[in-house]
Design a protein around this motif. Structure first.
Motif: not given
Length: 160
Positions: A75-84, A89-94, A133-134
């Motif tokens: 779960g994200l703290d806010r569903q805003i474009e920058e958080r998404i 991007a982060a999970v694509m690196e893992r 983040p988020g």
């Protein structure tokens, strides 16, 4: 992607290639009732249209010491474009993250993660996932047994 109308032979080609992507063209042609040249043209058309996106080898996870399969709801703290965007991007690196879906419902994302052991998963959580983040909540469900695993899409719903 061009709009390609799939007929019975195209569907048969797709079904056979989903089961064995290394099948020689002459064998494939024989199984679908075509000569090799028209069969190869159809396969190339399916590739060019993006219906066939790539060919891969499926590796048995246990044989490469990756027996632990975890489904992670995030779960994200806010569903805003920058958080998404930051999360994706982060999970694509893992490399541990084999699948990631933006979800409706209780969780914002569902991930499928593979690791060799619980300690590796703990490191992944502490060093990577919780630092994105988020990220506001993480729920992990460990697969106890794989009952069914398929990569071939069911094509029976296609017309014709």
């Amino acid at each position: 992607m061009p709009n390609l109308k799939l007929d019975r032979i195209d569907r048969k080609i797709l079904a056979l290639l989903q089961e064995n992507g290394r099948q020689p063209n002459n064998e494939l042609a024989d199984q679908v009732g075509l000569s090799p040249s028209p069969c190869l043209r159809r396969v190339k058309a399916l590739e060019e249209a993006g219906v066939i996106s790539r060919y891969v080898a499926l590796v048995d996870p246990a044989s490469v010491d990756l027996p632990v399969n975890i489904f992670v709801s995030v779960g994200l703290d806010r569903q805003i474009e920058e958080r998404i965007d930051a999360f994706e991007a982060a999970v694509m690196e893992r490399p541990e993250v084999l699948e990631c879906y933006l979800m409706s419902g209780d969780a914002d994302y569902l991930l499928r993660v593979v690791v060799p052991d619980l300690a590796s998963y703990e490191r992944f959580l502490k060093e990577h996932l919780t630092r994105i983040p988020g990220v506001a909540g993480i729920r992990s469900s460990f697969a106890l047994k794989q009952v069914r695993y398929r990569t071939a899409l069911p094509l029976g719903h296609l017309p014709g």
